[in-house]
Motif scaffolding. Structure first.
Motif, PDB file in Angstrom:
ATOM      1  N   GLY A 101     -10.228  -9.561  -5.977  1.00 49.28           N
ATOM      2  CA  GLY A 101     -10.314  -9.518  -7.438  1.00 49.28           C
ATOM      3  C   GLY A 101      -8.942  -9.483  -8.080  1.00 49.28           C
ATOM      4  N   PHE A 102      -8.037  -8.719  -7.470  1.00 52.30           N
ATOM      5  CA  PHE A 102      -6.669  -8.630  -7.982  1.00 52.30           C
ATOM      6  C   PHE A 102      -5.980  -9.990  -7.896  1.00 52.30           C
ATOM      7  CE2 PHE A 102      -2.129  -7.359  -7.215  1.00 52.30           C
ATOM      8  CZ  PHE A 102      -1.872  -6.921  -8.501  1.00 52.30           C
TER       9      PHE A 102
ATOM     10  N   ALA B 296       0.848  -1.192   0.000  1.00 48.43           N
ATOM     11  CA  ALA B 296       0.000   0.000   0.000  1.00 48.43           C
ATOM     12  C   ALA B 296       0.884   1.243   0.000  1.00 48.43           C
ATOM     13  CB  ALA B 296      -0.907  -0.014   1.224  1.00 48.43           C
ATOM     14  N   GLY B 297       0.438   2.234  -0.741  1.00 41.27           N
ATOM     15  CA  GLY B 297       1.204   3.465  -0.850  1.00 41.27           C
ATOM     16  C   GLY B 297       2.150   3.480  -2.038  1.00 41.27           C
ATOM     17  N   THR B 298       2.125   2.414  -2.859  1.00 50.80           N
ATOM     18  CA  THR B 298       2.984   2.366  -4.048  1.00 50.80           C
ATOM     19  C   THR B 298       2.156   2.419  -5.334  1.00 50.80           C
ATOM     20  OG1 THR B 298       3.075  -0.065  -4.072  1.00 50.80           O
ATOM     21  CG2 THR B 298       4.812   1.093  -2.841  1.00 50.80           C
ATOM     22  N   GLU B 299       0.982   3.013  -5.233  1.00 51.98           N
ATOM     23  CA  GLU B 299       0.136   3.119  -6.417  1.00 51.98           C
ATOM     24  C   GLU B 299       0.589   4.276  -7.298  1.00 51.98           C
ATOM     25  OE1 GLU B 299      -1.729   5.620  -3.231  1.00 51.98           O
ATOM     26  OE2 GLU B 299      -0.973   3.579  -3.279  1.00 51.98           O
TER      27      GLU B 299
ATOM     28  N   GLU C  17      -7.263   0.367  -7.100  1.00 55.11           N
ATOM     29  CA  GLU C  17      -8.178  -0.781  -7.022  1.00 55.11           C
ATOM     30  C   GLU C  17      -7.476  -2.056  -6.561  1.00 55.11           C
ATOM     31  OE1 GLU C  17      -8.151   1.531  -9.344  1.00 55.11           O
ATOM     32  OE2 GLU C  17     -10.208   2.004  -9.941  1.00 55.11           O
ATOM     33  N   ILE C  18      -6.174  -2.114  -6.729  1.00 55.49           N
ATOM     34  CA  ILE C  18      -5.424  -3.289  -6.261  1.00 55.49           C
ATOM     35  C   ILE C  18      -5.630  -3.461  -4.764  1.00 55.49           C
ATOM     36  CG2 ILE C  18      -3.068  -4.149  -5.824  1.00 55.49           C
ATOM     37  CD1 ILE C  18      -2.350  -2.940  -8.612  1.00 55.49           C
ATOM     38  N   TRP C  19      -5.675  -2.372  -4.038  1.00 55.25           N
ATOM     39  CA  TRP C  19      -5.807  -2.435  -2.583  1.00 55.25           C
ATOM     40  C   TRP C  19      -7.254  -2.356  -2.131  1.00 55.25           C
ATOM     41  CZ3 TRP C  19      -1.950  -0.042  -5.294  1.00 55.25           C
ATOM     42  CH2 TRP C  19      -0.687  -0.625  -5.158  1.00 55.25           C
TER      43      TRP C  19
END
Length: 169
Positions: free
Chosen positions: A122-123, A100-103, A115-117
């Motif tokens: 789903g990811f 998290a925080g690397t988007e 949306e990955i997090w």
């Protein structure tokens, strides 16, 4: 236990030439994408690791695609190894890569959508789809079977990229 294949003579020359050609091609493509935005050393370690993971995915898809297109001779051991490696790459633990925080917008070089997090199930399912498609290619009996399986493999990549990868910066 894994079986190892030892190549000799012309088989080794073919394998070496093919591996070098595919490796150089993957490196050129990967470098072009990274050089256009940020160098790997400017990226946070998880983002750089993801880029390297995707380079490996691209390399192994290139091996299978080369066989499917008739650009490489069908070799059951090589097809099995490429497909097995793809499945393993897809099933890698995501906790260290998808931090998290690397988007995109928060971390240099990242194209990962938020949306990955917000949709981790789903990811993860998209990666499992890639692993399943790769598993189906492990015992492909000939180049035609590899080609037939490439649709599912490519479809799994496309579905993930459409939902979870942002545009180029």
């Amino acid at each position: 236990m894994r079986n190892f294949i030892f190549l000799k003579g012309n088989d080794m020359k073919f394998f070496t030439k093919t591996a070098v050609t595919l490796g150089l091609g993957a490196a050129i493509i990967a470098t072009a994408g990274v050089a256009g935005s940020h160098s790997a050393k400017d990226m946070p370690p998880p983002v750089a690791a993801r880029h390297h993971q995707m380079q490996m995915v691209g390399y192994h898809i290139g091996v299978l695609g080369g066989v499917a297109k008739g650009e490489m001779e069908y070799d059951a051991a090589m097809v099995s190894a490429a497909a097995s490696n793809l499945a393993a790459l897809a099933r890698m633990e995501k906790a260290t890569l998808w931090v998290a925080g690397t988007e995109q917008g928060a971390a240099a070089g990242s194209r990962a959508k938020a949306e990955i997090w917000s949709d981790p199930e789903g990811f993860a399912a998209k990666f499992e789809d890639m692993a399943t498609a790769a598993d189906a290619l492990i015992n492909a009996g000939d180049a035609a079977a590899v080609g037939a399986g490439m649709g599912a493999l490519g479809g799994s990549c496309k579905a993930c990229h459409e939902k979870y990868r942002g545009p180029k910066n």
